[in-house]
Design an enzyme around this catalytic site. Structure first.
Site, PDB file in Angstrom:
ATOM      1  CB  CYS A 143      -0.911  -0.033   1.222  1.00  0.00           C
ATOM      2  SG  CYS A 143      -1.855   1.457   1.486  1.00  0.00           S
ATOM      3  CB  CYS A 146      -0.227   2.409   4.051  1.00  0.00           C
ATOM      4  SG  CYS A 146      -1.857   1.782   3.609  1.00  0.00           S
ATOM      5  CG  ASP A 147       3.579   1.294   4.315  1.00  0.00           C
ATOM      6  OD1 ASP A 147       3.158   1.818   5.353  1.00  0.00           O
ATOM      7  OD2 ASP A 147       3.442   0.094   4.048  1.00  0.00           O
TER       8      ASP A 147
HETATM    9  C1  LIG Z   1       0.720  -4.703   5.700  1.00  0.00           C
HETATM   10  C2  LIG Z   1      -0.476  -3.768   5.632  1.00  0.00           C
HETATM   11  C3  LIG Z   1      -0.311  -2.453   5.983  1.00  0.00           C
HETATM   12  C4  LIG Z   1      -1.396  -1.575   5.923  1.00  0.00           C
HETATM   13  N1  LIG Z   1      -1.200  -0.290   6.310  1.00  0.00           N
HETATM   14  C5  LIG Z   1      -2.241   0.560   6.318  1.00  0.00           C
HETATM   15  C6  LIG Z   1      -2.076   1.905   6.770  1.00  0.00           C
HETATM   16  O1  LIG Z   1      -0.975   2.323   7.146  1.00  0.00           O
HETATM   17  N2  LIG Z   1      -3.163   2.713   6.755  1.00  0.00           N
HETATM   18  C7  LIG Z   1      -4.405   2.285   6.331  1.00  0.00           C
HETATM   19  O2  LIG Z   1      -5.362   3.073   6.375  1.00  0.00           O
HETATM   20  N3  LIG Z   1      -4.577   1.027   5.892  1.00  0.00           N
HETATM   21  C8  LIG Z   1      -3.557   0.147   5.879  1.00  0.00           C
HETATM   22  N4  LIG Z   1      -3.715  -1.124   5.434  1.00  0.00           N
HETATM   23  C9  LIG Z   1      -5.043  -1.510   4.889  1.00  0.00           C
HETATM   24  C10 LIG Z   1      -6.040  -1.798   6.050  1.00  0.00           C
HETATM   25  O3  LIG Z   1      -5.472  -2.749   6.910  1.00  0.00           O
HETATM   26  C11 LIG Z   1      -7.356  -2.297   5.497  1.00  0.00           C
HETATM   27  O4  LIG Z   1      -7.871  -1.348   4.578  1.00  0.00           O
HETATM   28  C12 LIG Z   1      -8.371  -2.523   6.617  1.00  0.00           C
HETATM   29  O5  LIG Z   1      -7.872  -3.409   7.578  1.00  0.00           O
HETATM   30  C13 LIG Z   1      -9.682  -3.073   6.056  1.00  0.00           C
HETATM   31  O6  LIG Z   1     -10.547  -3.280   7.130  1.00  0.00           O
HETATM   32  P1  LIG Z   1     -11.765  -4.309   7.024  1.00  0.00           P
HETATM   33  O7  LIG Z   1     -12.354  -4.357   8.380  1.00  0.00           O
HETATM   34  O8  LIG Z   1     -12.625  -3.955   5.895  1.00  0.00           O
HETATM   35  O9  LIG Z   1     -11.121  -5.720   6.632  1.00  0.00           O
HETATM   36  P2  LIG Z   1      -9.966  -6.577   7.301  1.00  0.00           P
HETATM   37  O10 LIG Z   1      -9.035  -5.744   8.073  1.00  0.00           O
HETATM   38  O11 LIG Z   1      -9.433  -7.409   6.188  1.00  0.00           O
HETATM   39  O12 LIG Z   1     -10.740  -7.499   8.335  1.00  0.00           O
HETATM   40  C14 LIG Z   1     -11.609  -8.508   7.900  1.00  0.00           C
HETATM   41  C15 LIG Z   1     -11.629  -9.582   8.963  1.00  0.00           C
HETATM   42  O13 LIG Z   1     -12.658 -10.512   8.657  1.00  0.00           O
HETATM   43  C16 LIG Z   1     -12.229 -11.806   9.017  1.00  0.00           C
HETATM   44  N5  LIG Z   1     -13.007 -12.771   8.253  1.00  0.00           N
HETATM   45  C17 LIG Z   1     -13.000 -12.966   6.906  1.00  0.00           C
HETATM   46  N6  LIG Z   1     -13.875 -13.943   6.564  1.00  0.00           N
HETATM   47  C18 LIG Z   1     -14.424 -14.368   7.726  1.00  0.00           C
HETATM   48  C19 LIG Z   1     -15.369 -15.381   8.032  1.00  0.00           C
HETATM   49  N7  LIG Z   1     -15.936 -16.136   7.070  1.00  0.00           N
HETATM   50  N8  LIG Z   1     -15.700 -15.603   9.326  1.00  0.00           N
HETATM   51  C20 LIG Z   1     -15.146 -14.848  10.317  1.00  0.00           C
HETATM   52  N9  LIG Z   1     -14.232 -13.869  10.079  1.00  0.00           N
HETATM   53  C21 LIG Z   1     -13.881 -13.637   8.810  1.00  0.00           C
HETATM   54  C22 LIG Z   1     -10.751 -11.806   8.653  1.00  0.00           C
HETATM   55  O14 LIG Z   1     -10.054 -12.786   9.409  1.00  0.00           O
HETATM   56  C23 LIG Z   1     -10.334 -10.376   9.023  1.00  0.00           C
HETATM   57  O15 LIG Z   1      -9.808 -10.308  10.330  1.00  0.00           O
HETATM   58  C24 LIG Z   1      -2.670  -2.033   5.494  1.00  0.00           C
HETATM   59  C25 LIG Z   1      -2.830  -3.369   5.132  1.00  0.00           C
HETATM   60  C26 LIG Z   1      -1.754  -4.251   5.197  1.00  0.00           C
HETATM   61  C27 LIG Z   1      -1.951  -5.695   4.814  1.00  0.00           C
END
Ligand SMILES: Cc1cc2nc3c(=O)[nH]c(=O)nc-3n(C[C@H](O)[C@H](O)[C@H](O)COP(=O)(O)OP(=O)(O)OC[C@H]3O[C@@H](n4cnc5c(N)ncnc54)[C@H](O)[C@@H]3O)c2cc1C
Length: 314
Positions: A143, A146-147
């Site tokens: 990303c 992000c970085d």
């Molecule tokens: C290395 C890295 C660095 C990042 N740095 C940044 C940053 O600096 N700033 C920023 O804004 N964003 C950053 N991001 C992006 C950010 O993490 C995501 O945009 C954000 O976490 C999305 O949130 P979400 O809740 O939609 O999904 P997710 O964070 O993906 O959470 C979804 C959750 O649902 C769970 N899940 C999925 N299917 C099921 C199921 N069937 N049953 C039960 N649980 C389930 C998964 O295990 C997961 O924990 C980064 C991402 C990564 C990978």
């Protein structure tokens, strides 16, 4: 580090069941529980979701010095549970919709919910080469938004050849001294307009017909081992960071039969996070057109919770 989880009982009825414990699900949980809806959040992996992989989050409002992703997830979880959110570690395998009595099937049993918020997120596609997992947050990133500021004045690479790779390269070119776009083919798949802009940037250079075979370092990324796909020649590229931009895939396989998905599998919603099924909402990275940031996921979660509250009130 595992986060403390207040266990909920399975085979129970809830007003709201939230699937996924990332920023979207946790924020939805905060809003629902603070509005006194009997709510359970079901997470299959780590509470905090993808953001727990971020060593330092510098673009989430309220933390002027940045915050580790694990700590951010922990704090939102703590805030939500302080208002009564229950959380359960389980994998949701199916949602069987039925107005006001949706059945959520999970590895820990069945739940009944009047409303469901799907916040199951997405995953960045990985290169799957040695060194990639080891150096995530230490030079390997998925990303640029992000970085990129962490690589000011340094040499970085972007791996990929589509719109997202070129967009990442353009963004990085404002920070890094040199951006190498490594693509396995001899031409980009990106839109012409992006290609023209990238070609015009003096600090963006393209390395064609080349794949990364190894990411090497010494505590942090130091170099890439590259292979030319035409002549198999190996070369070394010294740099400080590598941005993998070969796409992402939504965690939406379970909802394929249930909901409208776009061609890449992201859930289609309206701006109120409503899916085609009344009472079933989707939020965060799993949603079509999400900006895939922690703050936008949290915003989606709040909107979905407010929409669920309206649904429950009628
Ligand atoms: C290395 C890295 C660095 C990042 N740095 C940044 C940053 O600096 N700033 C920023 O804004 N964003 C950053 N991001 C992006 C950010 O993490 C995501 O945009 C954000 O976490 C999305 O949130 P979400 O809740 O939609 O999904 P997710 O964070 O993906 O959470 C979804 C959750 O649902 C769970 N899940 C999925 N299917 C099921 C199921 N069937 N049953 C039960 N649980 C389930 C998964 O295990 C997961 O924990 C980064 C991402 C990564 C990978």
């Amino acid at each position: 580090m595992s986060l403390r989880v207040k266990q909920a009982n399975s085979s129970q009825s809830y007003q709201v069941v939230i699937i996924g414990g990332g920023p979207a699900g946790l924020s939805a949980g905060l809003y629902c529980s603070r509005s006194r809806f009997n709510t359970v959040l079901i997470e299959q992996g780590i509470i905090g979701g993808q953001i727990t992989n971020a060593e330092r989050v510098e673009n989430y409002p309220g933390f002027p010095k940045g915050i580790s992703g694990i700590e951010l997830g922990r704090l939102i979880h703590e805030q939500a549970t302080s208002y009564g959110l229950k959380t359960l570690l389980a994998e949701v395998t199916l949602v069987v919709p039925d107005r006001n009595r949706n059945v959520i099937k999970s590895s820990e049993g069945d739940f009944i919910a009047e409303s469901v918020i799907i916040a199951s997120g997405s995953q960045f596609r990985k290169l799957a080469v040695p060194g990639e997992d080891r150096y995530v947050g230490k030079g390997v990133s998925y990303c640029a938004t992000c970085d990129a500021p962490l690589f000011k004045g340094k040499t970085v690479a972007v791996v990929g050849g589509g719109d997202s790779a070129v967009t990442e390269a353009l963004y990085l070119s404002k920070f890094a001294s040199s951006v190498k776009v490594i693509h396995r083919r001899s031409q980009l798949r990106a839109s012409k307009i992006f290609e023209e802009r990238a070609t015009a940037e003096p600090n963006i250079e393209f390395i064609w017909d080349t794949v990364v075979t190894q990411i090497e370092g010494d505590g942090a990324v130091k170099q890439l081992r590259l292979k030319n796909t035409r002549n198999d020649r190996i070369s070394i590229l010294e740099l400080a960071g590598v941005f993998v931009a070969i796409g992402s895939k939504p965690n939406s396989a379970q909802w394929r039969e249930l909901l409208a998905l776009d061609e890449e599998g992201y859930i289609v919603t309206d701006e109120l996070m409503e899916t085609k099924i009344p009472g079933v909402f989707a939020a965060g990275d799993v949603r079509h057109n999400s900006a895939r940031q922690a703050i936008t996921a949290a915003g989606d979660g709040a909107t979905a919770a407010i929409s669920a509250a309206r649904f429950l009130s009628f």
